[in-house]
Scaffold this active site. Structure first.
Site, PDB file in Angstrom:
ATOM      1  N   GLY A  59       0.771  -0.835   0.104  1.00 13.16           N
ATOM      2  CA  GLY A  59       0.108  -0.011   0.267  1.00 13.16           C
ATOM      3  C   GLY A  59       0.741   1.115   0.170  1.00 13.16           C
ATOM      4  O   GLY A  59       0.776   2.490  -0.018  1.00 13.16           O
ATOM      5  N   ASN A 107      -7.457   4.643   5.994  1.00 15.15           N
ATOM      6  CA  ASN A 107      -7.572   4.969   4.244  1.00 15.15           C
ATOM      7  C   ASN A 107      -8.994   4.444   3.973  1.00 15.15           C
ATOM      8  O   ASN A 107      -9.427   3.569   4.087  1.00 15.15           O
ATOM      9  CB  ASN A 107      -6.229   4.622   3.722  1.00 15.15           C
ATOM     10  CG  ASN A 107      -6.332   2.700   3.297  1.00 15.15           C
ATOM     11  OD1 ASN A 107      -7.218   2.523   2.002  1.00 15.15           O
ATOM     12  ND2 ASN A 107      -5.786   1.912   4.251  1.00 15.15           N
ATOM     13  N   ARG A 108      -9.083   4.927   2.893  1.00 15.44           N
ATOM     14  CA  ARG A 108     -10.199   4.585   1.676  1.00 15.44           C
ATOM     15  C   ARG A 108     -10.005   4.407   0.712  1.00 15.44           C
ATOM     16  O   ARG A 108     -10.690   4.537  -0.575  1.00 15.44           O
ATOM     17  CB  ARG A 108     -11.552   4.542   1.868  1.00 15.44           C
ATOM     18  CG  ARG A 108     -11.815   6.322   1.793  1.00 15.44           C
ATOM     19  CD  ARG A 108     -13.276   6.545   2.216  1.00 15.44           C
ATOM     20  NE  ARG A 108     -13.931   7.724   1.923  1.00 15.44           N
ATOM     21  CZ  ARG A 108     -13.360   8.787   3.438  1.00 15.44           C
ATOM     22  NH1 ARG A 108     -13.486   8.182   4.434  1.00 15.44           N
ATOM     23  NH2 ARG A 108     -14.046   9.971   2.820  1.00 15.44           N
ATOM     24  N   MET A 109      -8.336   4.092   0.118  1.00 22.37           N
ATOM     25  CA  MET A 109      -7.839   4.199  -1.255  1.00 22.37           C
ATOM     26  C   MET A 109      -8.997   4.130  -2.297  1.00 22.37           C
ATOM     27  O   MET A 109      -8.750   4.276  -3.125  1.00 22.37           O
ATOM     28  CB  MET A 109      -6.183   4.088  -0.957  1.00 22.37           C
ATOM     29  CG  MET A 109      -5.627   4.414  -0.088  1.00 22.37           C
ATOM     30  SD  MET A 109      -6.135   6.331   0.050  1.00 22.37           S
ATOM     31  CE  MET A 109      -4.752   6.547  -1.445  1.00 22.37           C
ATOM     32  N   PHE A 111      -7.604   0.328  -4.029  1.00 16.21           N
ATOM     33  CA  PHE A 111      -7.462   0.099  -4.588  1.00 16.21           C
ATOM     34  C   PHE A 111      -6.817   0.991  -5.420  1.00 16.21           C
ATOM     35  O   PHE A 111      -6.472   0.399  -7.289  1.00 16.21           O
ATOM     36  CB  PHE A 111      -7.477  -1.631  -5.005  1.00 16.21           C
ATOM     37  CG  PHE A 111      -7.409  -2.663  -4.342  1.00 16.21           C
ATOM     38  CD1 PHE A 111      -6.230  -2.164  -3.405  1.00 16.21           C
ATOM     39  CD2 PHE A 111      -8.304  -3.744  -4.292  1.00 16.21           C
ATOM     40  CE1 PHE A 111      -6.662  -3.564  -2.376  1.00 16.21           C
ATOM     41  CE2 PHE A 111      -8.019  -4.692  -3.680  1.00 16.21           C
ATOM     42  CZ  PHE A 111      -7.385  -4.772  -2.615  1.00 16.21           C
ATOM     43  N   SER A 170      -8.652  -6.046   2.144  1.00 22.24           N
ATOM     44  CA  SER A 170      -8.955  -4.997   2.025  1.00 22.24           C
ATOM     45  C   SER A 170     -10.397  -4.663   2.174  1.00 22.24           C
ATOM     46  O   SER A 170     -10.974  -5.084   1.790  1.00 22.24           O
ATOM     47  CB  SER A 170      -8.358  -4.344   0.732  1.00 22.24           C
ATOM     48  OG  SER A 170      -9.010  -3.180   0.914  1.00 22.24           O
ATOM     49  N   ASN A 172     -11.637  -2.319   1.689  1.00 20.22           N
ATOM     50  CA  ASN A 172     -12.114  -0.864   0.625  1.00 20.22           C
ATOM     51  C   ASN A 172     -12.614  -0.819  -0.887  1.00 20.22           C
ATOM     52  O   ASN A 172     -12.805  -0.102  -1.657  1.00 20.22           O
ATOM     53  CB  ASN A 172     -11.113   0.575   0.491  1.00 20.22           C
ATOM     54  CG  ASN A 172     -10.878   0.540   2.213  1.00 20.22           C
ATOM     55  OD1 ASN A 172     -11.431   1.054   2.684  1.00 20.22           O
ATOM     56  ND2 ASN A 172      -9.350   1.164   1.752  1.00 20.22           N
ATOM     57  N   THR A 173     -13.283  -2.705  -1.109  1.00 21.68           N
ATOM     58  CA  THR A 173     -13.361  -2.873  -2.144  1.00 21.68           C
ATOM     59  C   THR A 173     -14.780  -3.490  -1.791  1.00 21.68           C
ATOM     60  O   THR A 173     -14.349  -4.512  -1.586  1.00 21.68           O
ATOM     61  CB  THR A 173     -12.173  -4.136  -3.533  1.00 21.68           C
ATOM     62  OG1 THR A 173     -11.441  -2.589  -3.523  1.00 21.68           O
ATOM     63  CG2 THR A 173     -12.913  -4.589  -4.327  1.00 21.68           C
ATOM     64  N   LYS A 206      -2.927 -12.593   2.215  1.00 20.76           N
ATOM     65  CA  LYS A 206      -3.461 -12.189   3.581  1.00 20.76           C
ATOM     66  C   LYS A 206      -4.606 -11.719   4.206  1.00 20.76           C
ATOM     67  O   LYS A 206      -5.642 -11.293   3.448  1.00 20.76           O
ATOM     68  CB  LYS A 206      -3.007 -10.417   2.800  1.00 20.76           C
ATOM     69  CG  LYS A 206      -2.986  -9.154   4.152  1.00 20.76           C
ATOM     70  CD  LYS A 206      -1.908  -7.956   3.372  1.00 20.76           C
ATOM     71  CE  LYS A 206      -1.847  -6.603   4.507  1.00 20.76           C
ATOM     72  NZ  LYS A 206      -0.865  -5.774   3.712  1.00 20.76           N
ATOM     73  N   ASN A 235      -4.573  -6.892   7.553  1.00 16.94           N
ATOM     74  CA  ASN A 235      -4.879  -6.264   7.156  1.00 16.94           C
ATOM     75  C   ASN A 235      -5.433  -4.646   7.692  1.00 16.94           C
ATOM     76  O   ASN A 235      -5.227  -5.332   9.182  1.00 16.94           O
ATOM     77  CB  ASN A 235      -5.658  -6.243   5.991  1.00 16.94           C
ATOM     78  CG  ASN A 235      -5.231  -4.982   4.636  1.00 16.94           C
ATOM     79  OD1 ASN A 235      -5.080  -3.486   4.673  1.00 16.94           O
ATOM     80  ND2 ASN A 235      -5.234  -5.835   2.920  1.00 16.94           N
ATOM     81  N   THR A 236      -6.129  -3.588   7.740  1.00 19.21           N
ATOM     82  CA  THR A 236      -6.654  -2.785   8.234  1.00 19.21           C
ATOM     83  C   THR A 236      -7.612  -3.582   8.806  1.00 19.21           C
ATOM     84  O   THR A 236      -8.127  -3.867   8.388  1.00 19.21           O
ATOM     85  CB  THR A 236      -6.832  -1.210   7.382  1.00 19.21           C
ATOM     86  OG1 THR A 236      -7.493  -1.690   6.898  1.00 19.21           O
ATOM     87  CG2 THR A 236      -5.458  -0.721   6.857  1.00 19.21           C
ATOM     88  N   GLY A 285       0.215  -1.936  13.270  1.00 23.52           N
ATOM     89  CA  GLY A 285       0.727  -0.911  14.563  1.00 23.52           C
ATOM     90  C   GLY A 285       1.820  -1.342  15.097  1.00 23.52           C
ATOM     91  O   GLY A 285       2.484  -0.532  16.535  1.00 23.52           O
ATOM     92  N   SER A 307       2.179   2.394   9.510  1.00 25.92           N
ATOM     93  CA  SER A 307       1.627   3.526   9.248  1.00 25.92           C
ATOM     94  C   SER A 307       2.596   4.231  10.250  1.00 25.92           C
ATOM     95  O   SER A 307       2.475   5.213  10.041  1.00 25.92           O
ATOM     96  CB  SER A 307       0.493   3.433  10.247  1.00 25.92           C
ATOM     97  OG  SER A 307      -1.015   2.874   9.338  1.00 25.92           O
TER      98      SER A 307
HETATM   99  C1  LIG Z   1      -2.674   4.315   3.308  1.00 31.14           C
HETATM  100  C2  LIG Z   1      -2.859   2.948   3.657  1.00 31.14           C
HETATM  101  C3  LIG Z   1      -2.917   1.930   2.420  1.00 31.14           C
HETATM  102  C4  LIG Z   1      -2.421   0.859   2.252  1.00 31.14           C
HETATM  103  N1  LIG Z   1      -3.181  -0.311   1.085  1.00 31.14           N
HETATM  104  C5  LIG Z   1      -2.776  -1.336   1.017  1.00 31.14           C
HETATM  105  C6  LIG Z   1      -2.775  -2.551  -0.077  1.00 31.14           C
HETATM  106  O1  LIG Z   1      -3.441  -1.561  -1.576  1.00 31.14           O
HETATM  107  N2  LIG Z   1      -2.537  -3.901   0.282  1.00 31.14           N
HETATM  108  C7  LIG Z   1      -2.945  -4.400   1.359  1.00 31.14           C
HETATM  109  O2  LIG Z   1      -2.735  -5.215   1.244  1.00 31.14           O
HETATM  110  N3  LIG Z   1      -2.641  -3.164   2.082  1.00 31.14           N
HETATM  111  C8  LIG Z   1      -2.510  -2.032   2.304  1.00 31.14           C
HETATM  112  N4  LIG Z   1      -2.421  -1.157   3.904  1.00 31.14           N
HETATM  113  C9  LIG Z   1      -2.518  -1.981   4.997  1.00 31.14           C
HETATM  114  C10 LIG Z   1      -1.077  -2.525   5.235  1.00 31.14           C
HETATM  115  O3  LIG Z   1      -0.258  -3.207   4.679  1.00 31.14           O
HETATM  116  C11 LIG Z   1      -0.922  -2.729   6.846  1.00 31.14           C
HETATM  117  O4  LIG Z   1      -1.620  -4.192   6.071  1.00 31.14           O
HETATM  118  C12 LIG Z   1      -2.155  -2.131   7.613  1.00 31.14           C
HETATM  119  O5  LIG Z   1      -1.984  -0.791   7.901  1.00 31.14           O
HETATM  120  C13 LIG Z   1      -1.671  -2.611   8.910  1.00 31.14           C
HETATM  121  O6  LIG Z   1       0.234  -2.570   9.026  1.00 31.14           O
HETATM  122  P1  LIG Z   1       0.294  -1.012  10.048  1.00 31.14           P
HETATM  123  O7  LIG Z   1      -0.580  -0.315  11.686  1.00 31.14           O
HETATM  124  O8  LIG Z   1       1.787  -0.286  10.269  1.00 31.14           O
HETATM  125  O9  LIG Z   1      -0.012   0.213   8.661  1.00 31.14           O
HETATM  126  C14 LIG Z   1      -2.443  -0.100   2.831  1.00 31.14           C
HETATM  127  C15 LIG Z   1      -2.576   1.297   4.345  1.00 31.14           C
HETATM  128  C16 LIG Z   1      -2.374   2.469   4.791  1.00 31.14           C
HETATM  129  C17 LIG Z   1      -2.551   3.132   5.497  1.00 31.14           C
END
Ligand SMILES: Cc1cc2nc3c(=O)[nH]c(=O)nc-3n(C[C@H](O)[C@H](O)[C@H](O)COP(=O)(O)O)c2cc1C
Length: 344
Positions: A59, A107-109, A111, A170, A172-173, A206, A235-236, A285, A307
């Site tokens: 991401g 985030n709600r990007m 993809f 994810s 967001n899809t 994942k 993931n989130t 985290g 993050s």
């Molecule tokens: C802005 C943003 C975009 C992300 N996009 C993706 C993505 O495209 N595919 C994916 O598998 N995870 C995506 N993630 C999730 C991260 O890979 C990770 O699993 C999640 O943020 C938890 O880790 P963290 O707390 O260290 O951020 C995204 C996270 C953030 C913050």
């Protein structure tokens, strides 16, 4: 010299997505590097020797533009993507929010990416001896056949990927996470298993941190049956633990500090479901060597960060790696592999 504390207030005055674009631009201008690590950090997962267990989570580098620069920052591996077969714009902006008081991100990007063919030509040109790059694949939002999108991703990206990640988590899809349900997961992983070439890259799965009772057991069972090589937890989250920031109510996936306990709990559930038979990769985290160590002791062979870098800066991977070397020495382990899953 720690520059980031000086730059951070300026970055934080920008809209979060702008700040991210600026970070990508700065990394593009950086000469590609690779890093060296003490031998004790080398960890083998799915036949790959990772020089450090600290990776960049998916991401951050969605279009595989700065993987080598990130390796130069001290990451042991970088996961690019999520890449979908076709380019897509993602959700309307704003779609990325810093929750500074909570050291979190929502985030709600959706993809947003330029598609697999575009990333493929960049990845094909890189010198793979620089370091490990995994490719995270997903399905297009409007796809009529999502499983076919993953099959397409495996086919297209295998030649340039050190590993592939099947991202079904994810938020967001719409509907994507339903692929974690037993029947759908079985159908997806059977199709992936069929298309995988002999000698092709390992396949990781994942998962979300928001799973019901019994789901980790189900997922592990189906994953093992279909030769998945490792599970990335997690993931989130779509849950909202208590948050202070004004952006707390934004829709999307929450990451960073408030995800930490949830992701650790999920990791423990997957460890107990797998009994150590399937390598686990922890994300969610992680912001320090202590956090990374806790995940390793709870069963993770590798960890990923995203993050926390927003708050701690680009030197974080190197600091965590250094801290882990200290932890190994303190606790009397010769390697990360020896320490994995030893808690309690
Ligand atoms: C802005 C943003 C975009 C992300 N996009 C993706 C993505 O495209 N595919 C994916 O598998 N995870 C995506 N993630 C999730 C991260 O890979 C990770 O699993 C999640 O943020 C938890 O880790 P963290 O707390 O260290 O951020 C995204 C996270 C953030 C913050």
């Amino acid at each position: 010299m720690a520059l980031y504390p000086l730059i951070r207030p300026l970055l934080f005055r920008l809209d979060a997505e702008r700040a991210h674009q600026l970070a990508i631009l700065a990394l593009k201008l950086r000469p590609p590097g690779s890093s060296s690590f003490p031998g004790s950090l080398t960890t083998s997962v799915a036949g790959i020797g990772f020089p450090s267990p600290v990776g960049l989570a998916a991401g951050f580098d969605k279009d595989a533009e700065i993987a080598d620069a990130a390796l130069g920052l001290g990451f042991g591996f970088v996961e690019v993507g999520t890449l979908t077969p076709l380019a897509q714009e993602g959700n309307p902006k704003p779609r990325l929010f810093r929750l500074s008081e909570d050291r979190a991100v929502i985030n709600r990007m959706g993809f947003n990416n330029r598609g697999q063919a575009d990333a493929l030509q960049r990845l094909a040109r890189r010198d793979r001896s620089r370091g490990i790059v995994g490719v995270n694949i997903g399905a297009n939002k409007d796809s009529a056949d999502r499983i076919a999108d993953y099959v397409q991703g495996v086919r297209a990206m295998s030649p340039v990927a050190d590993y592939l990640t099947i991202n079904i988590s994810s938020p967001n899809t719409p509907g994507l996470r339903q692929l974690q349900d037993e029947g759908a997961l079985r159908a997806l992983l059977s199709a992936v298993q069929e298309i995988r070439a002999i000698g092709g890259p390992p396949v990781f799965l994942k998962v979300a941190p928001d799973l019901g009772e019994g789901e980790p057991d189900q997922i592990v069972r189906v994953a093992v049956q279909h030769d998945v090589d490792a599970i990335i937890v997690a993931n989130t989250t779509v849950s909202r633990p208590r948050l202070k920031s004004r952006h707390a109510e934004e829709a999307g996936g929450l990451s960073g500090e408030p995800l930490k306990q949830l992701a650790l709990d999920a990791l423990r559930r997957f460890r107990s479901a797998s009994g150590g038979s399937l390598p686990l990769i922890a994300a969610g985290g992680i912001a320090s060597a202590d956090d990374a160590w806790e995940r390793i002791r709870a069963g993770a062979s590798l960890i990923q960060i995203y993050s926390a870098m927003v708050y701690e800066g680009p030197g974080l991977a190197r600091r965590i790696a250094k801290g882990l070397v200290g932890k190994l020495a303190e606790e009397g382990f010769a390697s990360i592999a020896e320490a994995v899953g030893g808690e309690r």
